[in-house]
Design a protein around this motif. Structure first.
Motif, mmCIF file in Angstrom:
data_model
loop_
_atom_site.group_PDB
_atom_site.id
_atom_site.type_symbol
_atom_site.label_atom_id
_atom_site.label_comp_id
_atom_site.label_asym_id
_atom_site.label_seq_id
_atom_site.Cartn_x
_atom_site.Cartn_y
_atom_site.Cartn_z
ATOM 1 N N LEU A 56 9.016 30.734 29.742
ATOM 2 C CA LEU A 56 8.233 31.760 30.457
ATOM 3 C C LEU A 56 6.762 31.675 30.048
ATOM 4 C CD1 LEU A 56 9.118 35.471 31.006
ATOM 5 C CD2 LEU A 56 6.959 34.918 29.901
ATOM 6 N N LEU A 57 5.893 31.740 31.044
ATOM 7 C CA LEU A 57 4.433 31.799 30.801
ATOM 8 C C LEU A 57 3.936 33.173 31.215
ATOM 9 C CD1 LEU A 57 1.571 30.482 30.334
ATOM 10 C CD2 LEU A 57 1.629 29.872 32.781
ATOM 11 N N ASP A 58 3.209 33.852 30.320
ATOM 12 C CA ASP A 58 2.554 35.106 30.701
ATOM 13 C C ASP A 58 1.073 34.820 30.914
ATOM 14 O OD1 ASP A 58 2.592 38.022 31.104
ATOM 15 O OD2 ASP A 58 1.255 38.025 29.378
ATOM 16 N N THR A 77 11.868 30.689 25.402
ATOM 17 C CA THR A 77 10.539 30.515 24.803
ATOM 18 C C THR A 77 9.485 31.179 25.680
ATOM 19 O OG1 THR A 77 10.380 28.385 25.902
ATOM 20 C CG2 THR A 77 10.977 28.353 23.568
ATOM 21 N N ILE A 78 8.434 31.713 25.019
ATOM 22 C CA ILE A 78 7.387 32.453 25.727
ATOM 23 C C ILE A 78 6.032 31.871 25.353
ATOM 24 C CG2 ILE A 78 6.267 34.705 25.967
ATOM 25 C CD1 ILE A 78 8.976 36.010 25.443
ATOM 26 N N TYR A 79 5.238 31.552 26.373
ATOM 27 C CA TYR A 79 3.884 31.044 26.182
ATOM 28 C C TYR A 79 2.927 32.148 26.615
ATOM 29 C CZ TYR A 79 6.223 26.494 25.995
ATOM 30 O OH TYR A 79 7.042 25.444 25.652
ATOM 31 N N LEU A 80 2.129 32.648 25.665
ATOM 32 C CA LEU A 80 1.128 33.664 26.012
ATOM 33 C C LEU A 80 -0.165 32.946 26.365
ATOM 34 C CD1 LEU A 80 1.725 36.259 23.116
ATOM 35 C CD2 LEU A 80 2.832 36.144 25.356
ATOM 36 N N GLY A 133 3.135 30.090 21.410
ATOM 37 C CA GLY A 133 1.714 30.069 21.061
ATOM 38 C C GLY A 133 0.905 30.848 22.080
ATOM 39 N N ILE A 134 -0.403 30.884 21.829
ATOM 40 C CA ILE A 134 -1.342 31.594 22.713
ATOM 41 C C ILE A 134 -2.312 30.548 23.239
ATOM 42 C CG2 ILE A 134 -3.016 33.485 22.838
ATOM 43 C CD1 ILE A 134 -1.704 34.195 19.907
ATOM 44 N N PHE A 135 -2.284 30.274 24.522
ATOM 45 C CA PHE A 135 -3.003 29.124 25.068
ATOM 46 C C PHE A 135 -4.156 29.560 25.970
ATOM 47 C CE2 PHE A 135 1.308 28.067 24.023
ATOM 48 C CZ PHE A 135 1.134 26.948 23.227
ATOM 49 N N PRO A 136 -5.268 28.792 25.945
ATOM 50 C CA PRO A 136 -6.375 29.138 26.837
ATOM 51 C C PRO A 136 -5.978 28.950 28.297
ATOM 52 C CG PRO A 136 -6.872 27.134 25.580
ATOM 53 C CD PRO A 136 -5.541 27.624 25.113
ATOM 54 N N LEU A 137 -6.378 29.882 29.142
ATOM 55 C CA LEU A 137 -6.043 29.777 30.567
ATOM 56 C C LEU A 137 -7.140 30.477 31.360
ATOM 57 C CD1 LEU A 137 -2.607 30.434 32.208
ATOM 58 C CD2 LEU A 137 -4.612 31.605 33.068
ATOM 59 N N ASP A 138 -7.724 29.776 32.332
ATOM 60 C CA ASP A 138 -8.748 30.377 33.193
ATOM 61 C C ASP A 138 -8.314 30.228 34.639
ATOM 62 O OD1 ASP A 138 -10.920 31.249 34.598
ATOM 63 O OD2 ASP A 138 -12.391 30.038 33.522
ATOM 64 N N LEU A 139 -8.006 31.366 35.264
ATOM 65 C CA LEU A 139 -7.507 31.334 36.646
ATOM 66 C C LEU A 139 -8.547 30.814 37.624
ATOM 67 C CD1 LEU A 139 -5.598 34.736 36.762
ATOM 68 C CD2 LEU A 139 -4.580 32.454 36.867
ATOM 69 N N LEU A 140 -9.802 30.769 37.236
ATOM 70 C CA LEU A 140 -10.830 30.301 38.161
ATOM 71 C C LEU A 140 -11.000 28.779 38.099
ATOM 72 C CD1 LEU A 140 -13.446 33.176 37.823
ATOM 73 C CD2 LEU A 140 -11.708 32.838 39.578
ATOM 74 N N GLN A 141 -10.217 28.114 37.243
ATOM 75 C CA GLN A 141 -10.229 26.647 37.211
ATOM 76 C C GLN A 141 -9.109 26.119 38.117
ATOM 77 O OE1 GLN A 141 -12.673 25.016 35.475
ATOM 78 N NE2 GLN A 141 -13.365 27.114 35.095
ATOM 79 N N ALA A 142 -9.356 24.949 38.713
ATOM 80 C CA ALA A 142 -8.350 24.385 39.618
ATOM 81 C C ALA A 142 -7.034 24.149 38.874
ATOM 82 C CB ALA A 142 -8.870 23.081 40.204
ATOM 83 N N GLU A 143 -7.126 23.761 37.600
ATOM 84 C CA GLU A 143 -5.912 23.611 36.781
ATOM 85 C C GLU A 143 -6.040 24.597 35.615
ATOM 86 O OE1 GLU A 143 -3.994 19.762 36.603
ATOM 87 O OE2 GLU A 143 -5.906 18.938 37.243
ATOM 88 N N PRO A 144 -5.559 25.831 35.814
ATOM 89 C CA PRO A 144 -5.868 26.927 34.883
ATOM 90 C C PRO A 144 -5.483 26.691 33.428
ATOM 91 C CG PRO A 144 -4.825 27.771 36.879
ATOM 92 C CD PRO A 144 -4.754 26.275 36.962
ATOM 93 N N LEU A 145 -4.414 25.908 33.201
ATOM 94 C CA LEU A 145 -3.931 25.788 31.816
ATOM 95 C C LEU A 145 -4.565 24.627 31.039
ATOM 96 C CD1 LEU A 145 -0.094 26.368 31.292
ATOM 97 C CD2 LEU A 145 -1.972 27.239 29.921
ATOM 98 N N LEU A 146 -5.320 23.747 31.715
ATOM 99 C CA LEU A 146 -5.929 22.625 30.983
ATOM 100 C C LEU A 146 -6.847 23.196 29.903
ATOM 101 C CD1 LEU A 146 -6.834 19.965 33.699
ATOM 102 C CD2 LEU A 146 -5.021 19.890 31.991
ATOM 103 N N PRO A 147 -6.950 22.625 28.699
ATOM 104 C CA PRO A 147 -6.495 21.297 28.304
ATOM 105 C C PRO A 147 -5.033 21.212 27.846
ATOM 106 C CG PRO A 147 -7.680 22.297 26.509
ATOM 107 C CD PRO A 147 -7.722 23.283 27.642
ATOM 108 N N SER A 148 -4.271 22.343 27.856
ATOM 109 C CA SER A 148 -2.863 22.233 27.462
ATOM 110 C C SER A 148 -2.060 21.624 28.614
ATOM 111 C CB SER A 148 -2.302 23.622 27.151
ATOM 112 O OG SER A 148 -3.109 24.278 26.214
ATOM 113 N N LEU A 149 -1.132 20.776 28.275
ATOM 114 C CA LEU A 149 -0.283 20.157 29.301
ATOM 115 C C LEU A 149 1.162 20.537 29.025
ATOM 116 C CD1 LEU A 149 -1.689 16.537 29.671
ATOM 117 C CD2 LEU A 149 -1.620 18.301 31.424
#
Ligand SMILES: C[S@@+](CC[C@H](N)C(=O)[O-])C[C@H]1O[C@@H](n2cnc3c(N)ncnc32)[C@H](O)[C@@H]1O
Length: 259
Positions: A56-58, A77-80, A133-149
């Motif tokens: 699950l990704l929040d 597993t939960i990804y914040l 973990g707590i991962f960077p995410l920006d909804l205004l980027q075309a690939e919001p979760l990068l640099p995490s893959l």
């Protein structure tokens, strides 16, 4: 309704910079999450939805974990995720047990509602164990979760985030489509959000919110490759202080990514 410059000038601006500079995690928690009565909606994000899945990704967790309390029962597993470093710090302290703020009333609310005799501290420990973990995410980027893959997720949850990130309705749809790419085919998104709101207040700073109706939310997700499988809408949310936000209603939506 299109995003207007007036809204940007008078009601805060959307975008990462606003959150980096002005989002005060401690004030946000005190204002909106001091107890369940002042929040009311988020812990229900997965209520009665009977969703299950391994991962699950929040999205836009912010400094709070209420969205994933009920969800912790239905995944392994939960990804914040967060956009502002100050939120990461707050979540890290919560994970380590050094955060001053207590989420006890939220855990109590969820275990009482589930009625299985679980104790709030046990549920909190179980939730912490599942967090990867707590991962960077920006909804205004075309690939919001990068640099995490990561491989695509089974479930995505998000509370009060997409409408504050989207600059306008077209931008909301772009976000819905990129969020869809993070989800497995057949996977589910559970969203909690506000309707008809143009701002929310954290301390002295006014944050922008996209005015959107329930119909518009549903139309956008349908056009973006989802089938709506659950929709609840209420005119208000518990004790609503209109100086803190001018929203007119709240919704819970569960949608399935079409195969
Ligand atoms: C009103 S808070 C909601 C926080 C939490 N999910 C809740 O329900 O209380 C809005 C959240 O949206 C996040 N956010 C705003 N713009 C964003 C963006 N472009 N990408 C990702 N998150 C964003 C902020 O960091 C903040 O945590």
């Amino acid at each position: 309704m299109p995003y207007s410059d007036d809204v940007a000038m008078n009601r805060g601006k959307f975008g990462r910079e606003d959150y980096l500079k002005y989002f005060d995690s401690a004030v946000f928690l005190k204002t909106f999450h001091s107890d369940i009565q002042r929040n009311g909606g988020g812990p229900d994000a997965l209520e009665d939805d009977d969703l299950t899945g391994r991962r699950l990704l929040d999205i836009g967790t912010g400094p709070t974990i209420h969205t994933v309390i009920s969800a912790s029962n239905c995944c392994d597993t939960i990804y914040l995720s967060k956009i502002a470093p100050q939120n990461r710090e707050t979540l890290r302290k919560w994970l380590e047990g050094t955060l001053q703020h207590s989420f006890k009333s939220f855990f109590q609310y969820v275990v009482d509602r589930e009625g299985k005799g679980e104790i709030p501290s046990g549920r909190e420990a179980m939730l912490k164990d599942k967090i990867v973990g707590i991962f960077p995410l920006d909804l205004l980027q075309a690939e919001p979760l990068l640099p995490s893959l990561f491989p695509t997720f089974d479930i995505i949850t998000s509370s009060l985030c997409i409408e504050v990130a989207a600059p306008d309705l077209a931008g909301y749809e772009i976000i819905a489509r990129s969020v869809g790419k993070l989800l497995k085919e057949g996977g589910h998104i559970a969203l909690f959000g506000v309707l008809g709101g143009s701002f929310y207040q954290v301390g002295s700073h006014t944050f922008y919110c996209l005015k959107i109706s329930g119909e518009q939310v549903q139309d956008i997700w349908k056009r973006s490759g989802f089938k709506i499988v659950g929709w609840k809408q209420n005119a208000s949310l518990g004790q609503h202080d209109t100086s803190l936000s001018d929203f007119e209603g709240v919704f819970h939506m569960v949608a399935q990514k079409c195969l």
